[in-house]
Design a protein around this motif. Sequence first.
Motif, PDB file in Angstrom:
ATOM      1  N   ARG A   1     -20.252 -30.240   0.958  1.00 20.71           N
ATOM      2  CA  ARG A   1     -18.790 -30.119   0.993  1.00 20.71           C
ATOM      3  C   ARG A   1     -18.045 -31.311   0.402  1.00 20.71           C
ATOM      4  O   ARG A   1     -16.817 -31.384   0.475  1.00 20.71           O
TER       5      ARG A   1
ATOM      6  N   ASN B   1     -16.526 -30.976  -6.196  1.00 19.49           N
ATOM      7  CA  ASN B   1     -16.729 -29.827  -5.306  1.00 19.49           C
ATOM      8  C   ASN B   1     -16.200 -30.066  -3.897  1.00 19.49           C
ATOM      9  O   ASN B   1     -16.471 -29.258  -3.003  1.00 19.49           O
ATOM     10  N   GLY B   2     -15.465 -31.150  -3.682  1.00 16.45           N
ATOM     11  CA  GLY B   2     -14.962 -31.463  -2.342  1.00 16.45           C
ATOM     12  C   GLY B   2     -14.350 -32.845  -2.393  1.00 16.45           C
ATOM     13  O   GLY B   2     -13.978 -33.326  -3.464  1.00 16.45           O
TER      14      GLY B   2
ATOM     15  N   THR C   1     -12.341 -28.258  -7.395  1.00 18.58           N
ATOM     16  CA  THR C   1     -11.990 -27.040  -6.655  1.00 18.58           C
ATOM     17  C   THR C   1     -10.651 -27.235  -5.947  1.00 18.58           C
ATOM     18  O   THR C   1     -10.234 -28.364  -5.663  1.00 18.58           O
ATOM     19  N   GLU C   2     -10.030 -26.087  -5.601  1.00 21.87           N
ATOM     20  CA  GLU C   2      -8.742 -26.128  -4.889  1.00 21.87           C
ATOM     21  C   GLU C   2      -8.832 -26.932  -3.599  1.00 21.87           C
ATOM     22  O   GLU C   2      -7.873 -27.581  -3.187  1.00 21.87           O
ATOM     23  N   SER C   3      -9.979 -26.891  -2.947  1.00 23.04           N
ATOM     24  CA  SER C   3     -10.085 -27.569  -1.649  1.00 23.04           C
ATOM     25  C   SER C   3     -10.543 -29.027  -1.781  1.00 23.04           C
ATOM     26  O   SER C   3     -10.752 -29.701  -0.769  1.00 23.04           O
ATOM     27  N   SER C   4     -10.683 -29.507  -3.012  1.00 26.13           N
ATOM     28  CA  SER C   4     -11.092 -30.906  -3.200  1.00 26.13           C
ATOM     29  C   SER C   4      -9.925 -31.847  -2.985  1.00 26.13           C
ATOM     30  O   SER C   4      -8.757 -31.435  -3.008  1.00 26.13           O
TER      31      SER C   4
ATOM     32  N   ASP D   1     -12.612 -22.353  -5.530  1.00 27.27           N
ATOM     33  CA  ASP D   1     -13.842 -22.960  -5.010  1.00 27.27           C
ATOM     34  C   ASP D   1     -15.100 -22.265  -5.527  1.00 27.27           C
ATOM     35  O   ASP D   1     -16.096 -22.907  -5.838  1.00 27.27           O
ATOM     36  N   GLU D   2     -15.029 -20.944  -5.627  1.00 29.46           N
ATOM     37  CA  GLU D   2     -16.221 -20.182  -6.037  1.00 29.46           C
ATOM     38  C   GLU D   2     -16.481 -20.273  -7.537  1.00 29.46           C
ATOM     39  O   GLU D   2     -17.566 -19.945  -8.005  1.00 29.46           O
TER      40      GLU D   2
END
Length: 259
Positions: free
Chosen positions: A58, A104-105, A124-127, A184-185
């Motif tokens: 993550r 990736n995080g 990624t959007e969640s990074s 993210d994917e």
Amino acid sequence: MEASILSEINNNVGYIKLNRPNVLNSFNKEMALKFQAILDDFESNSTVRSILITGNGRAFSAGQDLAEVTDPKGPELTSIVKDHYNPIIMRIRTIEKPILAAVNGVAAGAGANIALACDIVVATESSSFIQAFSKIGLIPDSGGTYTLPRLIGLQKATALMFLGDKIPASQAEQMGMIYKVVGDEQLLEVCKNMAETLAKMPTYGIGLTKRALNLSLSNTLKEQLEVEEDLQTKAGQSHDYNEGVSAFLEKRKANFLGK
Ligand code: T3D
């Protein structure tokens, strides 16, 4: 024990995966030295025409392993900067092949600045990106004080470095810190395609472009025009330039060899 860092070569792309997910891929000495060795290998291996760096789990990387710095048998702080991070950053900036970071995080401390030293950063959007150093009384290293103000300007870089704010990837993209945010994917697919596309391009010319951009950071306009004159002459003598022009005129797909 699983390797702290993984590497493989596929379709002319050199892949590097930071692999200490339980500690958010934070760097210890062994991992930092292995990272340098893999970069050296990818630099000298002519089948590698682009490089992609990502993290397992993550996080991209939470920077220095803080357990290591409190270990009496661990490396000295000066050695960590001089022997671990500085050689990694110098390699990323001077290897004349395109280097992508697939973030990736969270990327924090040296982890953030290693990503930002790469030629193209996709996250990624969640990074998120954190100049975490100030929170533990350190100054930003791994080239951060050089790279970040050049990417986003002195004012924003100063604030992020003083405050240690966590910057979501979307905001990092808006302020020009990184190239692009993807779902993210999608990260690995997008970055693999980009790395493979680059690996098929005239990578000798792309390597010279990287050299010119590095030099532009400290050159005057006059000096930089001379750099362009010199490097354009070199690019113009390459196989790939000849092939690119021939393929265009013959209306066929070019076969670039990176030389
Ligand atoms: O001597 C020197 O230090 C010189 C070199 C300096 C270079 C640097 O990089 S200095 C900056 C070092 N990095 C940091 O200060 C970041 C520390 N980490 C964090 O602030 C947070 O972990 C994050 C904001 C990155 C993520 O937070 P969160 O809540 O998502 O995760 P977490 O729960 O904090 O961490 C998960 C695990 O990873 C946890 O272990 P546990 O409790 O599950 O066993 C945590 O201890 C571990 N971990 C995270 N970062 C590090 C780490 N372990 C060792 N070193 C780390 N940097």
